[in-house]
Design a protein around this motif. Structure first.
Motif, PDB file in Angstrom:
ATOM      1  N   ARG A   1       0.851  -1.260  -0.053  1.00  0.00           N
ATOM      2  CA  ARG A   1       0.120  -0.190   0.039  1.00  0.00           C
ATOM      3  C   ARG A   1       0.839   1.340   0.034  1.00  0.00           C
ATOM      4  NH1 ARG A   1      -2.394  -2.017  -2.429  1.00  0.00           N
ATOM      5  NH2 ARG A   1      -3.025   0.090  -3.220  1.00  0.00           N
ATOM      6  N   HIS A   2       1.884   1.363   0.885  1.00  0.00           N
ATOM      7  CA  HIS A   2       2.894   2.476   0.851  1.00  0.00           C
ATOM      8  C   HIS A   2       3.496   2.568  -0.831  1.00  0.00           C
ATOM      9  CE1 HIS A   2       2.420   3.855   4.789  1.00  0.00           C
ATOM     10  NE2 HIS A   2       2.887   2.352   5.463  1.00  0.00           N
ATOM     11  N   PHE A   3       3.843   1.441  -1.259  1.00  0.00           N
ATOM     12  CA  PHE A   3       4.513   1.385  -2.315  1.00  0.00           C
ATOM     13  C   PHE A   3       3.558   2.239  -3.371  1.00  0.00           C
ATOM     14  CE2 PHE A   3       5.266  -0.308  -6.520  1.00  0.00           C
ATOM     15  CZ  PHE A   3       6.730   0.117  -6.928  1.00  0.00           C
ATOM     16  N   TRP A   4       2.333   1.660  -3.718  1.00  0.00           N
ATOM     17  CA  TRP A   4       1.854   2.190  -4.624  1.00  0.00           C
ATOM     18  C   TRP A   4       1.234   3.638  -4.468  1.00  0.00           C
ATOM     19  CZ3 TRP A   4       2.254   0.092  -9.260  1.00  0.00           C
ATOM     20  CH2 TRP A   4       2.804  -1.352  -9.390  1.00  0.00           C
ATOM     21  N   GLY A   5       1.075   3.843  -3.119  1.00  0.00           N
ATOM     22  CA  GLY A   5       0.922   5.124  -2.891  1.00  0.00           C
ATOM     23  C   GLY A   5       1.870   6.338  -3.188  1.00  0.00           C
ATOM     24  N   ALA A   6       3.153   5.550  -3.075  1.00  0.00           N
ATOM     25  CA  ALA A   6       4.242   6.569  -3.515  1.00  0.00           C
ATOM     26  C   ALA A   6       4.490   6.462  -5.190  1.00  0.00           C
ATOM     27  CB  ALA A   6       5.489   6.026  -2.880  1.00  0.00           C
ATOM     28  N   ALA A   7       4.175   5.608  -5.514  1.00  0.00           N
ATOM     29  CA  ALA A   7       4.328   5.358  -7.284  1.00  0.00           C
ATOM     30  C   ALA A   7       3.131   6.237  -7.707  1.00  0.00           C
ATOM     31  CB  ALA A   7       3.845   3.963  -7.716  1.00  0.00           C
ATOM     32  N   THR A   8       1.949   6.273  -7.241  1.00  0.00           N
ATOM     33  CA  THR A   8       0.935   6.838  -7.944  1.00  0.00           C
ATOM     34  C   THR A   8       1.150   8.711  -7.678  1.00  0.00           C
ATOM     35  OG1 THR A   8      -0.702   6.758  -5.956  1.00  0.00           O
ATOM     36  CG2 THR A   8      -0.982   5.218  -7.971  1.00  0.00           C
TER      37      THR A   8
ATOM     38  N   ALA B   1      -3.199   2.089 -12.528  1.00  0.00           N
ATOM     39  CA  ALA B   1      -3.736   1.022 -13.201  1.00  0.00           C
ATOM     40  C   ALA B   1      -2.992  -0.263 -12.906  1.00  0.00           C
ATOM     41  CB  ALA B   1      -3.667   1.438 -14.677  1.00  0.00           C
ATOM     42  N   LEU B   2      -1.895  -0.204 -12.482  1.00  0.00           N
ATOM     43  CA  LEU B   2      -1.021  -1.638 -12.086  1.00  0.00           C
ATOM     44  C   LEU B   2      -1.018  -1.997 -10.747  1.00  0.00           C
ATOM     45  CD1 LEU B   2       2.288  -0.377 -13.694  1.00  0.00           C
ATOM     46  CD2 LEU B   2       0.328  -1.699 -14.869  1.00  0.00           C
ATOM     47  N   ASP B   3      -1.816  -1.209  -9.668  1.00  0.00           N
ATOM     48  CA  ASP B   3      -2.018  -1.593  -8.387  1.00  0.00           C
ATOM     49  C   ASP B   3      -2.731  -2.975  -8.349  1.00  0.00           C
ATOM     50  OD1 ASP B   3      -2.642  -1.646  -5.703  1.00  0.00           O
ATOM     51  OD2 ASP B   3      -2.992   0.561  -5.490  1.00  0.00           O
TER      52      ASP B   3
ATOM     53  N   ALA C   1       9.988   9.239  -2.573  1.00  0.00           N
ATOM     54  CA  ALA C   1       8.552   9.206  -1.940  1.00  0.00           C
ATOM     55  C   ALA C   1       8.079   8.180  -1.076  1.00  0.00           C
ATOM     56  CB  ALA C   1       7.564   9.180  -3.284  1.00  0.00           C
ATOM     57  N   LEU C   2       8.582   6.802  -1.524  1.00  0.00           N
ATOM     58  CA  LEU C   2       8.487   5.845  -0.566  1.00  0.00           C
ATOM     59  C   LEU C   2       8.996   5.812   0.938  1.00  0.00           C
ATOM     60  CD1 LEU C   2       7.168   2.964   0.102  1.00  0.00           C
ATOM     61  CD2 LEU C   2       9.323   1.985  -1.064  1.00  0.00           C
ATOM     62  N   ARG C   3      10.219   6.384   0.874  1.00  0.00           N
ATOM     63  CA  ARG C   3      11.045   6.540   2.201  1.00  0.00           C
ATOM     64  C   ARG C   3      10.229   7.658   3.045  1.00  0.00           C
ATOM     65  NH1 ARG C   3      17.425   6.176   3.075  1.00  0.00           N
ATOM     66  NH2 ARG C   3      17.172   6.056   5.425  1.00  0.00           N
ATOM     67  N   GLU C   4       9.680   8.495   2.518  1.00  0.00           N
ATOM     68  CA  GLU C   4       8.843   9.624   3.546  1.00  0.00           C
ATOM     69  C   GLU C   4       7.503   8.861   3.619  1.00  0.00           C
ATOM     70  OE1 GLU C   4       6.653  13.981   2.346  1.00  0.00           O
ATOM     71  OE2 GLU C   4       8.602  13.352   1.093  1.00  0.00           O
TER      72      GLU C   4
END
Length: 267
Positions: free
Chosen positions: A150-157, A165-167, A238-241
């Motif tokens: 969830r954190h990864f895709w939040g950062a990615a988007t 679309a890939l989540d 973004a993910l680290r944050e």
């Protein structure tokens, strides 16, 4: 595996760094939940690198245990770490090389969402299980229960809105209880039960969380692999944050899977 081009699952060692360590933990929870009697004939469908197969071999005292997997790389990894009586074969989950009513338990770990026709796979599992036997599986709760994803895709988007679309949480309908229950009901199985399985996902530091995303195995790492260096660095920052970090640098999160089981009617 069928699905999106980013759904890459071929290299057992790379998978181990990304998801294998958590797969073993949830496999242990799953076997505890099943509480099966010893001496059964087991089939592990889509066994991957062998996390569930090895757990069954270690804890369930099976009479026979066969893991089937389409990826040659995963089969090689599973065989390299196998414990008796586990055997492995390359096969499609939707066309099992097993006779009718020839096993007592057909199980599957973290696979259903990546199959083009999961209903066909569950029907195949029901075919090979003897009357009174169990068909059971578990899948990650991609929608709400996998905190690090969830954190990864939040950062990615945040840095690339098209990544939404890939989540997996959007793409995989079988990561929730009701669709799983309907799938089992549709295969003619009875006494269907769905339950959550929860595990800790503790990362020693941010590198321990981030580096496996660079391995190219699975939807999220598959998204990272083709990124230009600057875009990859923006995602990393973004993910680290986003992730909560303890004073010692560790990152303690949780993951949830949904498990489902049903019995084949008969004696």
């Amino acid at each position: 595996m069928a699905g999106h081009d980013f759904d890459v699952w071929t290299a057992g060692d790379a998978y181990e760094r990304y998801m294998g360590r958590w797969s073993r933990l949830v496999a242990d929870e799953f076997v505890t939940w099943l509480a099966s009697a010893p001496g059964g004939r087991w089939l592990d469908i889509g066994c991957g690198s062998g996390a569930l197969t090895s757990t069954v071999a270690r804890r369930c005292r099976p009479r026979t245990l066969l893991g089937v997997e389409r990826s040659a790389g995963f089969v090689a990894t599973a065989r390299a770490h196998a414990s008796a009586p586990a055997l492995f074969a390359r096969a499609d989950a939707q066309a099992l090389p097993v006779g009718n009513a020839s096993v007592d338990l057909a199980v599957s770990g973290l696979v259903l969402n990546f199959l083009p026709e999961p209903g066909v796979a569950v029907a195949e599992a029901a075919r090979v299980v003897a009357p009174g036997g169990l068909v059971s599986a578990y899948v990650w709760d991609y929608g709400e229960g996998m905190a690090f994803l969830r954190h990864f895709w939040g950062a990615a988007t945040t840095v690339d809105p098209s990544a939404a679309a890939l989540d997996e949480g959007r793409r995989f309908s079988l990561c929730r209880p009701d669709p799983l229950r309907r799938l089992w009901d549709g295969a003619g199985l009875v006494e269907v039960t769905v339950a959550p399985l929860e595990i800790p996902t503790r990362f020693a530091d941010f590198a321990d969380l981030w580096d496996p995303f660079l391995a190219g195995q699975g939807p999220a790492p598959g998204y990272v692999a083709p990124l230009a260096p600057a875009a990859r660095e923006r995602l990393r920052a973004a993910l680290r944050e986003r992730v909560p970090t303890s004073p010692d640098g560790s990152i303690a999160l949780r993951a949830r899977a949904w498990a489902v089981r049903g019995r084949k009617p008969g004696a």
